[in-house]
Write an enzyme that holds these catalytic residues in place. Structure first.
Site, PDB file in Angstrom:
ATOM      1  N   ARG A  60       9.061 -55.107 -28.667  1.00  7.36           N
ATOM      2  CA  ARG A  60      10.550 -55.012 -28.843  1.00  7.36           C
ATOM      3  C   ARG A  60      10.942 -56.258 -28.547  1.00  7.36           C
ATOM      4  O   ARG A  60      12.376 -56.431 -28.719  1.00  7.36           O
ATOM      5  CB  ARG A  60      10.993 -54.051 -27.778  1.00  7.36           C
ATOM      6  CG  ARG A  60      10.565 -52.644 -27.841  1.00  7.36           C
ATOM      7  CD  ARG A  60      11.297 -51.794 -27.009  1.00  7.36           C
ATOM      8  NE  ARG A  60      12.629 -51.507 -27.511  1.00  7.36           N
ATOM      9  CZ  ARG A  60      13.695 -50.827 -26.574  1.00  7.36           C
ATOM     10  NH1 ARG A  60      13.411 -50.348 -25.532  1.00  7.36           N
ATOM     11  NH2 ARG A  60      14.879 -51.046 -27.286  1.00  7.36           N
ATOM     12  N   ARG A  84       8.717 -52.522 -17.225  1.00  2.00           N
ATOM     13  CA  ARG A  84       9.234 -53.130 -18.203  1.00  2.00           C
ATOM     14  C   ARG A  84       9.859 -54.557 -17.764  1.00  2.00           C
ATOM     15  O   ARG A  84      10.016 -55.625 -18.322  1.00  2.00           O
ATOM     16  CB  ARG A  84      10.242 -52.577 -19.062  1.00  2.00           C
ATOM     17  CG  ARG A  84       9.884 -51.321 -19.542  1.00  2.00           C
ATOM     18  CD  ARG A  84       8.910 -51.837 -20.890  1.00  2.00           C
ATOM     19  NE  ARG A  84       8.393 -50.824 -21.603  1.00  2.00           N
ATOM     20  CZ  ARG A  84       8.923 -49.936 -22.759  1.00  2.00           C
ATOM     21  NH1 ARG A  84       9.861 -50.181 -22.996  1.00  2.00           N
ATOM     22  NH2 ARG A  84       8.356 -48.850 -23.141  1.00  2.00           N
ATOM     23  N   HIS A 128      12.675 -46.516 -16.944  1.00  2.00           N
ATOM     24  CA  HIS A 128      13.696 -47.263 -16.669  1.00  2.00           C
ATOM     25  C   HIS A 128      14.236 -46.873 -15.443  1.00  2.00           C
ATOM     26  O   HIS A 128      14.422 -45.627 -15.016  1.00  2.00           O
ATOM     27  CB  HIS A 128      14.683 -47.841 -17.491  1.00  2.00           C
ATOM     28  CG  HIS A 128      14.233 -48.391 -18.904  1.00  2.00           C
ATOM     29  ND1 HIS A 128      14.229 -47.926 -20.124  1.00  2.00           N
ATOM     30  CD2 HIS A 128      13.829 -49.756 -19.103  1.00  2.00           C
ATOM     31  CE1 HIS A 128      13.734 -48.859 -20.936  1.00  2.00           C
ATOM     32  NE2 HIS A 128      13.420 -50.039 -20.258  1.00  2.00           N
ATOM     33  N   CYS A 188      20.847 -45.761 -23.314  1.00  2.03           N
ATOM     34  CA  CYS A 188      20.317 -46.561 -24.268  1.00  2.03           C
ATOM     35  C   CYS A 188      20.806 -46.660 -25.454  1.00  2.03           C
ATOM     36  O   CYS A 188      20.416 -47.900 -26.149  1.00  2.03           O
ATOM     37  CB  CYS A 188      18.681 -46.245 -24.349  1.00  2.03           C
ATOM     38  SG  CYS A 188      18.054 -45.055 -23.432  1.00  2.03           S
TER      39      CYS A 188
HETATM   40  C1  CIR Z   1      10.931 -47.743 -25.344  1.00  4.91           C
HETATM   41  O1  CIR Z   1       9.778 -47.032 -24.823  1.00  4.91           O
HETATM   42  O2  CIR Z   1      11.047 -48.938 -25.086  1.00  4.91           O
HETATM   43  C2  CIR Z   1      11.802 -46.854 -26.132  1.00  4.91           C
HETATM   44  N1  CIR Z   1      10.908 -45.744 -26.783  1.00  4.91           N
HETATM   45  C3  CIR Z   1      12.618 -46.152 -25.317  1.00  4.91           C
HETATM   46  C4  CIR Z   1      13.805 -47.092 -24.510  1.00  4.91           C
HETATM   47  C5  CIR Z   1      14.542 -46.183 -23.751  1.00  4.91           C
HETATM   48  N2  CIR Z   1      15.668 -47.321 -23.280  1.00  4.91           N
HETATM   49  C6  CIR Z   1      16.151 -47.007 -22.216  1.00  4.91           C
HETATM   50  O3  CIR Z   1      16.137 -45.760 -21.305  1.00  4.91           O
HETATM   51  N3  CIR Z   1      17.243 -47.949 -21.659  1.00  4.91           N
END
Ligand code: CIR
Length: 258
Positions: A85, A131, A164, A251
C-alpha cells in the site's frame, strides 16, 4: 462540520487486496453499488464528494483514509504499514494538496495507517497496531502536539479482530465514543461516555459521525438502538463487500472542512 470528502472507486481487482476476514471474495458489482450509496449518503449530508478513479496498481486504494491524517489546514501523509500500500500515498497526494496548504510526512522507520487515528476534538487516540508502529505513532503525536492537540496511544496488537484502532472505536462528538467490547474500560477512555458494542457488533463500531448523523453499517440493530438512545440520528449503509476486505465505513473517505 465536514464540507468535503475524497473517495476512490474500487478497481476491478479489488478482491486482490489484503484481507484477513474469512468471508469470501467480494462481488465487484455489489462493491460498486455500495460505494455509490456511500457517496450519495455523504452528499445527502451536505458534503462535496470528490470521487477519484480506481487504481489497478493498488487494489486496496479505495480505503483512502489510510493515506493521510487531516487536521484543520494540516495534512499528515502516512507511511502505510503494509508494503503493497506504500504507493497509495503518492497517488493521492496531488489531490489532497489541492485543499491543504500545510503538510507533513511520516518518515521511516515510522509506519502509520490513517485507520489507526481517531480524532476526538483536540485530542487524538492513536492506535499502535500491526500497521502503525510506535515510531509512526510518536511522529504523529509530535506533529499534533505542535498544533495544540493532545494524544493517547492505544496498543491493539494483542486485541483479536482489530486491524486498525478505528475497527474498534469511533468518536461521536460530545465526549462520546462507540467502543468495541474488547476495548471497554481502557484507561485512555476515562472521562468519555462510552457506548459499548457487544462482541457480535464489533464490525459496526467502525461508524462515522457526519454533520450530526451517524452512518452505521446495516445489519446491527442492537448497536443502532444503543446509538439512537444516546440521542443520535443513525443512517445504516450496506458494507458487506468492503467488510470482506477488512474495510469499514471510515476507510472509504477522507472527510474534512474547508
Ligand atoms: C488493508 O488490509 O489494508 C485493507 N484491505 C483494508 C483497510 C481498511 N482500512 C481501514 O480500516 N482504515
Amino acid at each position: 462540520m465536514f464540507t468535503h470528502a475524497i473517495c476512490r472507486l474500487p478497481g476491478t481487482n479489488f478482491a486482490a487486496g489484503l484481507t484477513t476476514a474469512d468471508l469470501g471474495a467480494p462481488d465487484y458489482r455489489e462493491a460498486l453499488s455500495q460505494h455509490a450509496a456511500y457517496q450519495r449518503a455523504l452528499a445527502s449530508l451536505g458534503l462535496t464528494v470528490k470521487v477519484l478513479p480506481a487504481s489497478l496498481e493498488f487494489p486496496d486504494s479505495t480505503f483512502v483514509e489510510d493515506t493521510a491524517v487531516l487536521f484543520q489546514n494540516l495534512a499528515v501523509f502516512s507511511r502505510p504499514g503494509a508494503e503493497s500500500r506504500f504507493g497509495e500515498v503518492e497517488l493521492i497526494k496531488p489531490e489532497i494538496l489541492t485543499y491543504f496548504s500545510r503538510y507533513a510526512q511520516i518518515a521511516a522507520p515510522g509506519t502509520l495507517d490513517g485507520g489507526d487515528i481517531c480524532e476526538a476534538g483536540n485530542h487524538f487516540f492513536i492506535g499502535v497496531s500491526q500497521r502503525t508502529n510506535q515510531d509512526g505513532a510518536a511522529q504523529l503525536s509530535y506533529l499534533l502536539g505542535k498544533e495544540g492537540c493532545t494524544s493517547a496511544f492505544i496498543d491493539i496488537r494483542e486485541t483479536p479482530g482489530l486491524l486498525h484502532l478505528k475497527s474498534g472505536i469511533a468518536y461521536l462528538g460530545n465526549r462520546t465514543l462507540v467502543v468495541a467490547n474488547a476495548l471497554a474500560n481502557h484507561p485512555a477512555f476515562d472521562g468519555f461516555q462510552c457506548i459499548i458494542a457487544e462482541e457480535a457488533d464489533q464490525y459496526a463500531t467502525n461508524c462515522i459521525l457526519v454533520n450530526g448523523t451517524v452512518i452505521l453499517p446495516s445489519g446491527y440493530p442492537k448497536l443502532k438502538k444503543q446509538i439512537e438512545e444516546a440521542g443520535f440520528a443513525v443512517m445504516p449503509l450496506a458494507m458487506s463487500e468492503f467488510q470482506k476486505m477488512d474495510g469499514g465505513l471510515s476507510c472509504l473517505s477522507l472527510r474534512f472542512q474547508l
